[in-house]
Design an enzyme around this catalytic site. Structure first.
Site, PDB file in Angstrom:
ATOM      1  N   THR A 132       0.978  -1.071  -0.001  1.00 30.50           N
ATOM      2  CA  THR A 132       0.017  -0.010   0.103  1.00 30.50           C
ATOM      3  C   THR A 132       0.818   1.259   0.018  1.00 30.50           C
ATOM      4  OG1 THR A 132      -1.548   1.535   1.275  1.00 30.50           O
ATOM      5  CG2 THR A 132      -0.206  -0.095   2.663  1.00 30.50           C
ATOM      6  N   ASP A 134       0.068   3.729   1.218  1.00 31.38           N
ATOM      7  CA  ASP A 134      -0.312   4.414   2.488  1.00 31.38           C
ATOM      8  C   ASP A 134       0.689   3.920   3.799  1.00 31.38           C
ATOM      9  OD1 ASP A 134      -2.431   5.547   1.430  1.00 31.38           O
ATOM     10  OD2 ASP A 134      -3.976   4.135   2.444  1.00 31.38           O
ATOM     11  N   LEU A 279      -2.163   9.637  -9.771  1.00 27.30           N
ATOM     12  CA  LEU A 279      -0.668   9.536 -10.166  1.00 27.30           C
ATOM     13  C   LEU A 279       0.311   8.944  -9.148  1.00 27.30           C
ATOM     14  CD1 LEU A 279       0.121  13.407 -11.234  1.00 27.30           C
ATOM     15  CD2 LEU A 279       0.355  11.363 -12.544  1.00 27.30           C
ATOM     16  N   ARG A 281      -0.327   6.314  -7.435  1.00 27.29           N
ATOM     17  CA  ARG A 281      -0.326   4.842  -7.482  1.00 27.29           C
ATOM     18  C   ARG A 281       0.106   4.228  -8.585  1.00 27.29           C
ATOM     19  NH1 ARG A 281      -6.087   3.928  -4.777  1.00 27.29           N
ATOM     20  NH2 ARG A 281      -6.300   2.540  -6.612  1.00 27.29           N
TER      21      ARG A 281
HETATM   22  O1  F6P Z   1      -4.795   2.327  -1.673  1.00 29.80           O
HETATM   23  C1  F6P Z   1      -4.764   3.222  -0.826  1.00 29.80           C
HETATM   24  C2  F6P Z   1      -5.615   4.358  -1.332  1.00 29.80           C
HETATM   25  O2  F6P Z   1      -4.861   5.048  -2.454  1.00 29.80           O
HETATM   26  C3  F6P Z   1      -5.673   5.318  -0.333  1.00 29.80           C
HETATM   27  O3  F6P Z   1      -4.727   6.374  -0.062  1.00 29.80           O
HETATM   28  C4  F6P Z   1      -6.941   6.390  -1.099  1.00 29.80           C
HETATM   29  O4  F6P Z   1      -7.738   6.825  -0.019  1.00 29.80           O
HETATM   30  C5  F6P Z   1      -7.682   5.193  -1.574  1.00 29.80           C
HETATM   31  O5  F6P Z   1      -6.592   4.182  -2.021  1.00 29.80           O
HETATM   32  C6  F6P Z   1      -8.255   5.424  -2.943  1.00 29.80           C
HETATM   33  O6  F6P Z   1      -9.186   4.349  -3.237  1.00 29.80           O
HETATM   34  P1  F6P Z   1      -9.986   4.016  -4.719  1.00 29.80           P
HETATM   35  O7  F6P Z   1      -8.893   3.706  -5.488  1.00 29.80           O
HETATM   36  O8  F6P Z   1     -10.898   3.043  -4.319  1.00 29.80           O
HETATM   37  O9  F6P Z   1     -10.526   5.444  -4.855  1.00 29.80           O
END
Ligand code: F6P
Length: 356
Positions: A132, A134, A279, A281
């Protein structure tokens, strides 16, 4: 040995590097290993879908972003709810047996680990891997995907800084992290942000505006790194769901835009915001994450070979180790407001928007 691999929850950089390490280790070191990819996270397991993978599927994916298996979010609270006479958990256990799996690798975040712990209790041989951006999985110093996201957010703030300085503006840069502020904290410090607002330290709007006005005496612009889960001190007493409900009524999901408006009105500085969003991720993993993912994947595969299940791989004090799923499921690793990193940042003049 029949091995299943799935990736669940939000994607991040490094998932494919883990898949590759598990795959290559098993092909090289476990006689008769059969590897099956399960598509779309727990979604694929609920539907009973899988496909055979071999060495050629792992060869070229080390540096590829996203996940070759696909992913989905399957809320934990729905897992044990009966739907048409059967819960999702029951379906997954049934399909694990039907597929004849001896081991299932679950690559995911905190929610994924909760479900992995349930599967383990129900008798599936599960090994988790901590993914993650996070960085909030309990029991591990770091998760894969986090460092790449830190690099992306830092680079983005660096770029934003030149335009903000040119226009003498105040800029709020919204960074992902709903419960945990690690990504905002690390990228905020790395990019020299003036203020860092994270969920773990509710901010006081007067203190924020005062800091912006005061710091203008030294420098004609401000960068505020703000986590998407940052919270006003006045709303900290409400549950997260209640705050989300109230914001949805204002057409917002985070406090960022509202704060930008208030800062602009009260300080008279031209204030803007930028939401970095997905961006953070996407894209190729940084070298640190490629190495970490490879080490974690190889280690987890070795655990499977030795028959050690019901655990998740972790990094503790720089060493790769493991934790019992039952010990970490449902717990989060959050930023302590008094941790050395926050203390150090405060010592060099970074504001966290609190009243200290
Ligand atoms: O995977 C963690 C995360 O990127 C968090 O930081 C963020 O709040 C969430 O996922 C967003 O999720 P989704 O892809 O469902 O919009």
């Amino acid at each position: 040995m029949k091995i299943g691999i799935l990736t669940s929850g939000g994607d991040c950089a490094g998932l494919n590097a883990v898949i590759r390490a598990i795959g290559l280790y098993c092909c090289e070191n476990i006689a008769g290993a059969e590897i099956y990819g399960i598509p779309d996270g727990y979604g694929g397991l609920i539907r009973g879908e899988s496909f055979r993978m071999d060495e050629k599927d792992f060869g070229d994916i080390l540096d590829r972003g996203g996940t070759v298996l696909g992913t989905s979010r399957q809320p934990f609270k729905r897992m044990t709810v009966e739907e048409n006479g059967e819960s999702r958990l029951e379906k997954m256990c049934e399909n694990y047996k039907k597929m004849g799996l001896d081991c299932l690798f679950t690559l995911g975040g905190a929610g994924t680990h909760k479900t992995a712990a349930l599967l383990s209790i129900e008798g599936c041989n599960v090994i988790g891997l901590p993914k993650t951006i996070d960085n909030d999985i309990y029991g591990t110093d770091v998760t894969f995907g986090f460092q790449t996201a830190v690099e992306v957010a830092t680079d983005s703030i660096d770029r934003i800084k030149t335009t903000v300085a040119s226009h003498r503006r105040t800029m709020l840069v919204e960074i992902m992290g709903n419960k945990a502020g690690w990504l905002t904290l690390h990228s905020g410090i790395a990019s020299g942000a003036d203020m860092i607002l994270i969920p773990e330290i509710p901010f006081d709007i007067d203190a924020v505006c005062e800091f912006v006005s005061d710091s203008r005496r030294d420098k004609p612009y401000n960068i505020i790194a703000i986590a998407e889960g940052a919270t006003l001190a006045s709303e900290a007493k409400y549950k997260r769901s209640e705050r989300a409900f109230a914001r949805a009524h204002m057409g917002e999901t985070t406090v960022t835009r509202h704060l930008a408006e208030v800062i602009g009105e009260r300080t008279g500085t031209e204030t803007r915001c930028t939401v970095l969003g997905y961006l953070q991720r996407g894209g190729t993993p940084c070298a640190y994450d490629r190495l970490l993912s490879s080490r974690l994947g190889g280690f987890a595969a070795r655990l499977a070979k030795s028959g050690r299940f019901g655990v998740t791989a972790a990094v503790v004090g720089g060493e790769i180790t493991f934790n019992a799923l039952s010990d970490i499921a449902g717990r989060y690793k959050l930023v302590s407001p008094d941790c050395p990193t926050v203390r150090f940042a405060k010592e060099i003049g970074v504001s966290f928007g609190d009243k200290t």
